[in-house]
Design a protein around this motif. Sequence first.
Motif, mmCIF file in Angstrom:
data_model
loop_
_atom_site.group_PDB
_atom_site.id
_atom_site.type_symbol
_atom_site.label_atom_id
_atom_site.label_comp_id
_atom_site.label_asym_id
_atom_site.label_seq_id
_atom_site.Cartn_x
_atom_site.Cartn_y
_atom_site.Cartn_z
ATOM 1 N N GLY A 101 -2.128 9.608 8.272
ATOM 2 C CA GLY A 101 -3.058 9.913 7.133
ATOM 3 C C GLY A 101 -2.263 9.025 5.893
ATOM 4 N N SER A 102 -0.865 9.309 5.618
ATOM 5 C CA SER A 102 -0.382 8.847 4.563
ATOM 6 C C SER A 102 -0.249 7.402 4.772
ATOM 7 C CB SER A 102 0.989 9.547 4.189
ATOM 8 O OG SER A 102 1.439 10.230 5.347
ATOM 9 N N ILE A 103 0.262 6.763 5.814
ATOM 10 C CA ILE A 103 0.288 5.310 6.181
ATOM 11 C C ILE A 103 -0.846 4.740 5.804
ATOM 12 C CG2 ILE A 103 0.851 3.743 7.980
ATOM 13 C CD1 ILE A 103 2.693 5.643 9.040
ATOM 14 N N ARG A 109 -3.978 1.031 -0.312
ATOM 15 C CA ARG A 109 -3.683 0.976 -1.706
ATOM 16 C C ARG A 109 -2.944 -0.439 -1.741
ATOM 17 N NH1 ARG A 109 -5.195 3.817 -6.261
ATOM 18 N NH2 ARG A 109 -5.980 5.525 -5.600
ATOM 19 N N ALA A 110 -2.288 -0.817 -0.835
ATOM 20 C CA ALA A 110 -1.797 -2.208 -0.692
ATOM 21 C C ALA A 110 -2.533 -3.490 -0.822
ATOM 22 C CB ALA A 110 -0.358 -2.337 0.099
ATOM 23 N N SER A 111 -3.773 -2.964 -0.446
ATOM 24 C CA SER A 111 -4.731 -4.314 -0.148
ATOM 25 C C SER A 111 -5.858 -4.268 -0.857
ATOM 26 C CB SER A 111 -5.100 -4.226 1.582
ATOM 27 O OG SER A 111 -5.578 -2.769 1.813
ATOM 28 N N GLY A 112 -6.461 -5.488 -0.959
ATOM 29 C CA GLY A 112 -7.832 -5.804 -1.686
ATOM 30 C C GLY A 112 -7.974 -5.294 -2.992
ATOM 31 N N ILE A 113 -9.209 -4.726 -3.367
ATOM 32 C CA ILE A 113 -9.535 -4.645 -4.718
ATOM 33 C C ILE A 113 -8.748 -3.159 -5.001
ATOM 34 C CG2 ILE A 113 -11.427 -3.061 -4.142
ATOM 35 C CD1 ILE A 113 -12.974 -4.476 -6.720
ATOM 36 N N ILE A 114 -8.335 -2.366 -4.174
ATOM 37 C CA ILE A 114 -7.929 -1.177 -4.668
ATOM 38 C C ILE A 114 -6.474 -1.377 -5.144
ATOM 39 C CG2 ILE A 114 -7.001 1.212 -3.623
ATOM 40 C CD1 ILE A 114 -10.058 0.906 -3.269
ATOM 41 N N ARG A 115 -5.682 -2.461 -4.694
ATOM 42 C CA ARG A 115 -4.418 -2.605 -5.361
ATOM 43 C C ARG A 115 -4.467 -2.899 -6.692
ATOM 44 N NH1 ARG A 115 -0.154 -6.338 -2.814
ATOM 45 N NH2 ARG A 115 1.604 -6.047 -4.154
ATOM 46 N N ALA A 116 -5.736 -3.435 -7.250
ATOM 47 C CA ALA A 116 -5.920 -3.997 -8.865
ATOM 48 C C ALA A 116 -6.023 -2.608 -9.510
ATOM 49 C CB ALA A 116 -6.835 -4.702 -8.912
ATOM 50 N N VAL A 117 -6.392 -1.326 -8.895
ATOM 51 C CA VAL A 117 -6.472 -0.304 -9.629
ATOM 52 C C VAL A 117 -5.409 0.757 -9.410
ATOM 53 C CG1 VAL A 117 -8.986 -0.451 -10.042
ATOM 54 C CG2 VAL A 117 -8.123 0.685 -8.015
ATOM 55 N N THR A 118 -4.448 0.407 -8.758
ATOM 56 C CA THR A 118 -3.248 1.280 -8.609
ATOM 57 C C THR A 118 -2.040 1.198 -9.510
ATOM 58 O OG1 THR A 118 -3.870 1.072 -6.227
ATOM 59 C CG2 THR A 118 -1.860 1.917 -6.519
ATOM 60 N N GLY A 119 -1.598 2.126 -9.959
ATOM 61 C CA GLY A 119 -0.573 2.200 -11.131
ATOM 62 C C GLY A 119 0.658 2.768 -10.233
ATOM 63 N N TYR A 120 1.807 2.761 -11.124
ATOM 64 C CA TYR A 120 3.081 3.059 -10.617
ATOM 65 C C TYR A 120 3.100 4.580 -10.087
ATOM 66 C CZ TYR A 120 5.085 -0.970 -13.234
ATOM 67 O OH TYR A 120 5.541 -2.193 -13.515
ATOM 68 N N ALA A 121 2.410 5.356 -10.927
ATOM 69 C CA ALA A 121 2.324 6.681 -10.542
ATOM 70 C C ALA A 121 1.696 6.987 -9.145
ATOM 71 C CB ALA A 121 1.410 7.606 -11.343
ATOM 72 N N ASP A 122 0.774 6.055 -8.923
ATOM 73 C CA ASP A 122 0.089 6.120 -7.577
ATOM 74 C C ASP A 122 1.074 5.865 -6.457
ATOM 75 O OD1 ASP A 122 -2.604 6.986 -8.237
ATOM 76 O OD2 ASP A 122 -2.800 5.009 -9.021
ATOM 77 N N PHE A 127 4.710 6.939 -1.696
ATOM 78 C CA PHE A 127 5.618 7.029 -1.062
ATOM 79 C C PHE A 127 6.584 8.385 -0.931
ATOM 80 C CE2 PHE A 127 5.680 2.303 -2.117
ATOM 81 C CZ PHE A 127 6.074 1.796 -1.020
ATOM 82 N N LEU A 128 6.274 9.280 -1.675
ATOM 83 C CA LEU A 128 6.923 10.504 -1.741
ATOM 84 C C LEU A 128 6.251 11.278 -0.576
ATOM 85 C CD1 LEU A 128 7.354 11.824 -5.390
ATOM 86 C CD2 LEU A 128 9.246 11.185 -3.828
#
Length: 224
Positions: A101-103, A109-122, A127-128
């Motif tokens: 699930g985490s992978i 998050r790394a692909s497409g439109i979702i990347r644009a709305v992903t911040g440092y905290a996410d 990764f944690l």
Amino acid sequence: MLETFIFVVLPYLSIAIALFVTPYRYFSSKLDWSAFSTQFLERKTLYWGSVPWHYGVVLILVGHIIGFLFPSTVSAALSGISAIVALESIALALGLLTLVGSIILLIRRASGIIRAVTGYADWILLFLILLQATTGVYMGIFVRWGMEWYLYTAVPWLYSLLTLNPQIGYVVGLPFVFKLHVIGAFLILAVLPFTKLVHILFFPLSYIRDPPILYRWVTRIKGK
Ligand code: HEM
């Protein structure tokens, strides 16, 4: 020195951050106290990442907590080798569910439109949780039998932290991967008030009475 940092300083620092920053965030910016939904942007991959991750991690954490609260009962339940193998296999299956699930969530998050709305905290949080699942599953496979030794090492150490009398002797001799798992756990606790993970503290009981939310596209995005 490093051991003291991992098993004493980091836990107390993380607990202090979680205890003081969480209410501050709640009272200062109540409106962003949530996991901002990206479901309306992409939902197929979200389903395959989020569902296994939540089922896996919630049940695994319940297992950790039961071991912590009732060590002697769990120890009695693990008295035969077949019970140990059965429970460890269930834990491993849940651990793998969490890991997969985490992978998937990270790739999403790394692909497409979702990347644009992903911040440092996410990113930090993702990764944690990946580190946590990886080190947990690694122990489940290569540092056997974690359920058993957890009761006589991690549990008394955690109690010693709670009673403000830290006894790191219980855990200093454990393998490096266990130390990484502990670092991951307390870093997750420390970032909790700064990330969307804070939503685990909010029980939206009023939702039960509310009508369901219906998203409607004004213009339809290709392929959705
Ligand atoms: C200080 C806190 C923690 C301690 C001492 C701890 C300890 C352990 C131990 C000893 C195992 C191996 C169990 C086994 O072999 O069956 C394990 C597995 C695992 N832990 Fe933790 N853990 C902690 C916190 C967490 C947290 C906060 C998470 C998730 C957010 C987590 C997720 C997992 C996962 C996914 C596994 C894999 C289960 C398996 O494959 O057997 N742990 N943990």
